[in-house]
Scaffold this motif. Structure first.
Motif, short mmCIF file in Angstrom:
data_model
loop_
_atom_site.label_atom_id
_atom_site.label_comp_id
_atom_site.label_asym_id
_atom_site.label_seq_id
_atom_site.Cartn_x
_atom_site.Cartn_y
_atom_site.Cartn_z
N GLU A 48 0.83 -1.21 0.00
CA GLU A 48 0.00 0.00 0.00
C GLU A 48 0.86 1.25 0.00
OE1 GLU A 48 -3.91 -0.31 2.51
OE2 GLU A 48 -2.33 -1.48 3.51
N LEU A 49 1.90 1.23 0.82
CA LEU A 49 2.79 2.39 0.90
C LEU A 49 3.43 2.67 -0.44
CD1 LEU A 49 4.21 4.58 2.59
CD2 LEU A 49 5.94 2.85 3.18
N SER A 50 3.97 1.66 -1.08
CA SER A 50 4.64 1.87 -2.36
C SER A 50 3.65 2.39 -3.40
CB SER A 50 5.33 0.59 -2.83
OG SER A 50 4.42 -0.46 -2.98
N GLN A 51 2.42 1.90 -3.36
CA GLN A 51 1.40 2.38 -4.30
C GLN A 51 1.05 3.84 -4.03
OE1 GLN A 51 -2.35 0.32 -4.06
NE2 GLN A 51 -3.05 1.11 -6.03
N LYS A 52 0.92 4.21 -2.75
CA LYS A 52 0.54 5.58 -2.39
C LYS A 52 1.62 6.59 -2.75
CE LYS A 52 -2.77 4.58 1.22
NZ LYS A 52 -3.29 4.93 2.53
N VAL A 53 2.88 6.19 -2.68
CA VAL A 53 3.97 7.14 -2.96
C VAL A 53 4.47 7.07 -4.40
CG1 VAL A 53 4.68 7.16 -0.54
CG2 VAL A 53 5.87 5.66 -2.16
N LEU A 68 6.11 4.39 -5.97
CA LEU A 68 7.34 3.63 -6.16
C LEU A 68 7.00 2.14 -6.21
CD1 LEU A 68 9.77 5.28 -3.57
CD2 LEU A 68 10.02 5.34 -6.06
N SER A 69 7.88 1.36 -6.79
CA SER A 69 7.68 -0.08 -6.71
C SER A 69 8.07 -0.55 -5.31
CB SER A 69 8.49 -0.81 -7.79
OG SER A 69 9.86 -0.56 -7.63
N HIS A 70 7.70 -1.76 -4.99
CA HIS A 70 7.84 -2.30 -3.63
C HIS A 70 9.28 -2.23 -3.11
CE1 HIS A 70 8.16 -5.37 -0.49
NE2 HIS A 70 6.88 -5.14 -0.26
N THR A 71 10.24 -2.75 -3.86
CA THR A 71 11.61 -2.85 -3.36
C THR A 71 12.26 -1.49 -3.09
OG1 THR A 71 11.86 -5.01 -4.39
CG2 THR A 71 13.89 -3.87 -3.78
N PRO A 72 12.21 -0.53 -4.02
CA PRO A 72 12.79 0.78 -3.71
C PRO A 72 12.11 1.47 -2.52
CG PRO A 72 12.40 0.60 -6.06
CD PRO A 72 11.77 -0.60 -5.41
N CYS A 73 10.82 1.29 -2.39
CA CYS A 73 10.09 1.87 -1.26
C CYS A 73 10.57 1.24 0.04
CB CYS A 73 8.60 1.68 -1.46
SG CYS A 73 7.58 2.50 -0.22
N TRP A 74 10.67 -0.09 0.05
CA TRP A 74 11.14 -0.82 1.22
C TRP A 74 12.54 -0.37 1.62
CZ3 TRP A 74 15.22 -4.27 1.88
CH2 TRP A 74 15.21 -5.00 3.08
N ARG A 75 13.43 -0.21 0.63
CA ARG A 75 14.81 0.23 0.90
C ARG A 75 14.84 1.61 1.54
NH1 ARG A 75 16.77 -1.76 -4.72
NH2 ARG A 75 17.40 -3.88 -4.23
N ARG A 76 14.00 2.51 1.06
CA ARG A 76 13.95 3.86 1.62
C ARG A 76 13.47 3.82 3.07
NH1 ARG A 76 13.46 8.40 -2.21
NH2 ARG A 76 14.03 7.63 -4.27
N VAL A 77 12.45 3.04 3.33
CA VAL A 77 11.95 2.92 4.70
C VAL A 77 13.03 2.34 5.60
CG1 VAL A 77 10.29 1.73 6.20
CG2 VAL A 77 9.51 2.78 4.06
N LYS A 78 13.68 1.29 5.16
CA LYS A 78 14.74 0.66 5.96
C LYS A 78 15.90 1.62 6.20
CE LYS A 78 12.69 -3.03 6.87
NZ LYS A 78 12.17 -3.12 8.22
N ARG A 79 16.27 2.41 5.20
CA ARG A 79 17.33 3.40 5.36
C ARG A 79 16.95 4.44 6.41
NH1 ARG A 79 17.24 6.59 0.70
NH2 ARG A 79 16.30 8.20 1.94
N MET A 80 15.70 4.93 6.34
CA MET A 80 15.26 5.94 7.31
C MET A 80 15.15 5.35 8.71
SD MET A 80 12.71 8.48 5.19
CE MET A 80 11.80 7.29 4.19
N GLU A 81 14.83 4.08 8.82
CA GLU A 81 14.82 3.42 10.13
C GLU A 81 16.25 3.29 10.65
OE1 GLU A 81 10.80 0.65 9.71
OE2 GLU A 81 12.75 -0.26 9.34
N ALA A 82 17.17 2.86 9.80
CA ALA A 82 18.57 2.68 10.20
C ALA A 82 19.21 3.99 10.62
CB ALA A 82 19.36 2.03 9.07
N GLU A 83 18.83 5.08 9.97
CA GLU A 83 19.40 6.39 10.30
C GLU A 83 18.68 7.07 11.46
OE1 GLU A 83 19.83 8.72 6.75
OE2 GLU A 83 21.06 7.18 5.78
N GLY A 84 17.66 6.43 12.00
CA GLY A 84 16.97 6.97 13.16
C GLY A 84 15.93 8.04 12.83
N ILE A 85 15.64 8.24 11.56
CA ILE A 85 14.62 9.21 11.19
C ILE A 85 13.25 8.66 11.56
CG2 ILE A 85 13.54 10.38 9.22
CD1 ILE A 85 16.55 10.19 8.06
#
Length: 155
Positions: free
Chosen positions: A24-29, A31-48
């Motif tokens: 749902e998130l990737s559809q709303k923004v 992006l395809s699933h994998t790039p969206c997932w990578r962005r979320v994981k990056r922002m989690e890893a960086e503490g955002i």
């Protein structure tokens, strides 16, 4: 970290509903699933993205009294400040504690069931906090705005 329009939109969507699926998130923004997932994981890893939480309705839980308390301490040395800050951690009714500028040292937000419960908390715990010189309480009459969403349009 640099944010582009996709990062900002991911944050906007997650602030409104952290339970949204990655599909749902990737559809709303847009992006395809994998790039969206990578962005979320990056922002989690960086503490955002610090955590995903459930926001409760305090009134439906019979916790409808919000009190803001300005605190002035007797001493302002590092040890005194540390002692005070450590002591507020153990009082569940204190849901926020901020250091402030000006003639007050801290601003506390307390949520309780009733004025009587606040009076008991004040007498039994708040006045016994380390090095408290003065407490000044203000009761919220009505909440006009309540948001957990940060204004991320300019990041």
């Amino acid at each position: 970290m640099k944010f582009d329009k996709f990062d900002r939109e991911i944050l906007r969507v997650l602030q409104k509903d952290a339970t949204v699926s990655m599909a749902e998130l990737s559809q709303k923004v847009g992006l395809s699933h994998t790039p969206c997932w990578r962005r979320v994981k990056r922002m989690e890893a960086e503490g955002i993205i610090k955590q995903k939480v459930t926001i409760l309705d305090n009134k439906k839980l019979n916790l409808g009294v919000s009190v803001f308390i300005y605190v002035t301490l007797k001493n302002h040395d590092g040890e005194s400040l540390n002692d005070f800050e450590a002591s507020v951690q153990s009082i569940d009714e204190i849901v926020e504690c901020h250091t402030t500028s000006g003639d007050k040292d801290y601003l506390l937000k307390v949520i309780v069931e009733s004025i009587e419960e606040y009076e008991h908390l004040l007498k039994s715990k708040l006045t016994n906090l380390p090095l408290v010189d003065h407490l000044s309480s203000t009761f919220a009459l009505k909440q006009v705005k309540n948001t957990t969403e940060l204004p991320i349009k300019n990041i």
